[in-house]
Design a protein around this motif. Structure first.
Motif, PDB file in Angstrom:
ATOM      1  N   LEU A  23       6.281  20.032 -66.642  1.00  0.00           N
ATOM      2  CA  LEU A  23       4.924  20.582 -66.556  1.00  0.00           C
ATOM      3  C   LEU A  23       3.929  19.526 -66.079  1.00  0.00           C
ATOM      4  CD1 LEU A  23       3.944  22.910 -69.558  1.00  0.00           C
ATOM      5  CD2 LEU A  23       3.909  23.414 -67.118  1.00  0.00           C
ATOM      6  N   VAL A  31       4.502  18.701 -62.360  1.00  0.00           N
ATOM      7  CA  VAL A  31       4.035  19.722 -61.412  1.00  0.00           C
ATOM      8  C   VAL A  31       2.508  19.775 -61.393  1.00  0.00           C
ATOM      9  CG1 VAL A  31       3.890  22.215 -61.048  1.00  0.00           C
ATOM     10  CG2 VAL A  31       6.111  21.146 -61.426  1.00  0.00           C
ATOM     11  N   LEU A  32       1.902  19.640 -62.563  1.00  0.00           N
ATOM     12  CA  LEU A  32       0.449  19.802 -62.652  1.00  0.00           C
ATOM     13  C   LEU A  32      -0.309  18.519 -62.333  1.00  0.00           C
ATOM     14  CD1 LEU A  32       0.434  21.991 -65.889  1.00  0.00           C
ATOM     15  CD2 LEU A  32       0.079  22.780 -63.542  1.00  0.00           C
ATOM     16  N   LEU A  56      11.504  28.099 -62.540  1.00  0.00           N
ATOM     17  CA  LEU A  56      10.407  27.875 -61.592  1.00  0.00           C
ATOM     18  C   LEU A  56       9.991  26.412 -61.566  1.00  0.00           C
ATOM     19  CD1 LEU A  56       8.191  30.957 -62.286  1.00  0.00           C
ATOM     20  CD2 LEU A  56       9.324  30.386 -60.151  1.00  0.00           C
ATOM     21  N   LEU A  57       9.864  25.831 -62.742  1.00  0.00           N
ATOM     22  CA  LEU A  57       9.451  24.429 -62.805  1.00  0.00           C
ATOM     23  C   LEU A  57      10.522  23.547 -62.181  1.00  0.00           C
ATOM     24  CD1 LEU A  57       7.930  24.393 -66.393  1.00  0.00           C
ATOM     25  CD2 LEU A  57       6.674  24.105 -64.247  1.00  0.00           C
ATOM     26  N   THR A  91      12.548  24.353 -59.728  1.00  0.00           N
ATOM     27  CA  THR A  91      12.445  24.464 -58.269  1.00  0.00           C
ATOM     28  C   THR A  91      11.227  23.712 -57.742  1.00  0.00           C
ATOM     29  OG1 THR A  91      13.439  26.642 -58.493  1.00  0.00           O
ATOM     30  CG2 THR A  91      12.482  26.118 -56.364  1.00  0.00           C
ATOM     31  N   MET A  92      10.124  23.789 -58.478  1.00  0.00           N
ATOM     32  CA  MET A  92       8.914  23.079 -58.042  1.00  0.00           C
ATOM     33  C   MET A  92       9.140  21.562 -58.035  1.00  0.00           C
ATOM     34  SD  MET A  92       5.774  25.191 -59.764  1.00  0.00           S
ATOM     35  CE  MET A  92       5.218  26.733 -59.017  1.00  0.00           C
ATOM     36  N   LYS A 140      12.047  19.972 -57.845  1.00  0.00           N
ATOM     37  CA  LYS A 140      13.001  19.650 -56.763  1.00  0.00           C
ATOM     38  C   LYS A 140      12.268  19.632 -55.425  1.00  0.00           C
ATOM     39  CE  LYS A 140      17.199  19.339 -57.369  1.00  0.00           C
ATOM     40  NZ  LYS A 140      17.941  18.082 -57.678  1.00  0.00           N
ATOM     41  N   GLY A 141      11.375  20.581 -55.224  1.00  0.00           N
ATOM     42  CA  GLY A 141      10.606  20.626 -53.981  1.00  0.00           C
ATOM     43  C   GLY A 141       9.700  19.419 -53.847  1.00  0.00           C
ATOM     44  N   LYS A 142       9.099  19.010 -54.950  1.00  0.00           N
ATOM     45  CA  LYS A 142       8.205  17.843 -54.900  1.00  0.00           C
ATOM     46  C   LYS A 142       8.997  16.575 -54.601  1.00  0.00           C
ATOM     47  CE  LYS A 142       4.030  19.253 -57.253  1.00  0.00           C
ATOM     48  NZ  LYS A 142       2.836  18.611 -56.700  1.00  0.00           N
ATOM     49  N   LEU A 188      11.617  16.473 -52.709  1.00  0.00           N
ATOM     50  CA  LEU A 188      11.917  16.579 -51.281  1.00  0.00           C
ATOM     51  C   LEU A 188      10.683  16.275 -50.445  1.00  0.00           C
ATOM     52  CD1 LEU A 188      14.558  17.417 -49.910  1.00  0.00           C
ATOM     53  CD2 LEU A 188      13.676  19.721 -49.721  1.00  0.00           C
TER      54      LEU A 188
END
Lengths: 294, 294
Positions: free
Chosen positions: A186, A189-190, A278-279, A281-282, A284-286, A288
């Protein structure tokens, strides 16, 4: 007693700095460069205004020696597979101090008679190859995974680097995992410090939903756990979680060892971890996105 | 024909700069200061390397005059309630150009015979109180909400500021809303340029899940919509969405007009918008975090 410490990251250097006061310590690093620097310049430990220096033996891990009584494995969970081959022929007792729980399945396959599991509640920041800052005083908890627990009862500074023995390694790790699962992704991501999870009403809602989801997967008391995690958020209100720091500094995170494990357990227990997914995936995307921007 | 433009933000200034070439335009601003600056120094429009200046009448909105044939309302959706009282006694036709769809319920209650709805596909950046940069050439689409559509067929630069009339205001707005709902909150939370949603495999997964969720709520073709939105992401690959810019610059976002509307519709249609809810809470939290850090 001879102790080998595997890993020249923040936790490896912290253990080496404190344990070398009472034990014969060798630190094993991935690179020859870091071993050289440590041998020549010693380890520097910064705690508040105090800087202390200790000479410690250091070697690149491919030159690992036998004869240690205890090897403390301080590499990140996702680097564990790279060091396991060096451990296989060593008869020392092993103590693993990784975050998350995904390393247990690898640890289990080792032939060693004595394996311990530790969790580290210190804050530590590596400033360079031989300098470590002890940013948060905590404890190290250890429990036997296989064999004798006594092996991990090390003498160490009772105030600055205490060791606490625990009965049940699984319970101990699960508690830490749940804390990490509810705070780290959390905040990463935030882009928020730990205390924001309590202070920001919207973030608090997400934090509550996540705690409910994660405690539900492991069948532990939501109320107790939430109170415990909130206490940690309050105590470390201005700190950034390690995962947020990893994202900011474009490093790989421990998301697989933490939420990856949560999702795996959810699947086994036939539960749907919607927010965790969701977190995951977020983050993992960050990771990348960080790579692409390099 | 006399046109009043309400709002001195990027869209208001853009409309004023282009329409003042063919019409008698008055721009109504919230502050007296901005009206003063525009009256004294004129509007500056920057397009590529070209800077053009036009003298335009400007007044603070509380001094609004009657007698305009058309009032174009260019304030953000969340500021609409502040200007509605100034519109109530004005017999002009009204054209609303807000993002999202949450303003429709307010617009509906107005007594005016002629109300139009517009959507703006230009990129515009306000540099100061009287200077606007036209960063992306697009079109303005307009349709009648009530009364005659002809009123909005304005003469304007066909290449730089074209106006396109649409038959069905609801369909037109819904399409724009879905685009905004699928791009803006995700890019705002992830801190990613529009093109990242396609390039980053993890972000693409989230983007697909969100498109599926949002199109499912409104019963539109997921495949068509996704292709359309992906085209927009490709064309604006390096751009930051307005919501990401709002978060970065610690402004209020349009999340209520966009995902707030999506969630409202989901509730009416008895659907569960899980990802929309999560993104909504994250964006609301980021808005709050921005405030606290001021």
């Amino acid at each position: 007693m001879k102790i080998g410490i595997i890993g020249g990251g923040s936790i490896g250097l912290l253990f080496a700095a404190y344990l070398s006061r009472d034990y014969n310590v060798t630190i094993y690093t991935r690179t020859e460069r870091q071993a050289d620097v440590i041998c020549k310049q010693g380890l520097q430990l910064i705690l508040g205004e105090t800087v202390s220096s200790t000479m410690v033996e250091a070697l690149p891990i491919r030159e690992m020696k036998t004869g240690a009584d205890l090897l403390i494995v301080c590499v990140k969970s996702y680097h564990l597979k790279d060091v396991l081959s060096y451990l296989r022929d060593n008869r020392a007792a092993l103590l693993f101090v990784q975050n998350g729980m995904s390393h247990l399945s690898q640890v289990e396959k080792l032939p060693h008679h004595n394996i311990g599991i530790g969790i580290v509640e210190h804050g530590a920041l590596k400033l360079n190859d031989h300098t470590i800052k002890h940013t948060g005083l905590g404890v190290t908890r250890a429990a036997a995974f296989r064999g004798h627990a006594d092996l991990y009862k090390l003498k160490a500074d009772k105030n600055l680097f205490p060791l606490v023995m625990e009965q049940d390694y699984y319970e101990m790790m699960l508690k830490k995992l749940i804390v990490n699962a509810c705070i780290n992704p959390l905040t990463a991501v935030l882009g928020a410090a730990n205390g924001e999870l309590l202070k920001n009403t919207h973030y608090y809602k997400l934090f509550q939903t996540l705690t409910e989801e994660v405690t539900g997967i492991f069948n532990v008391s939501k109320a107790d756990m939430q109170e415990y995690i909130e206490g940690i958020c309050r105590k470390t209100a201005l700190n950034k979680s390690s995962m947020l720091r990893d994202i900011e500094e474009k490093r790989v995170t421990e998301i697989d060892a933490i939420l990856g494990f949560v999702m795996e357990q959810a699947s086994i227990r036939k539960k749907e971890p919607a927010l965790s997914k969701l977190l995951y995936t977020m983050v993992k995307g960050k990771e990348l996105q960080g790579e692409e921007m390099d």
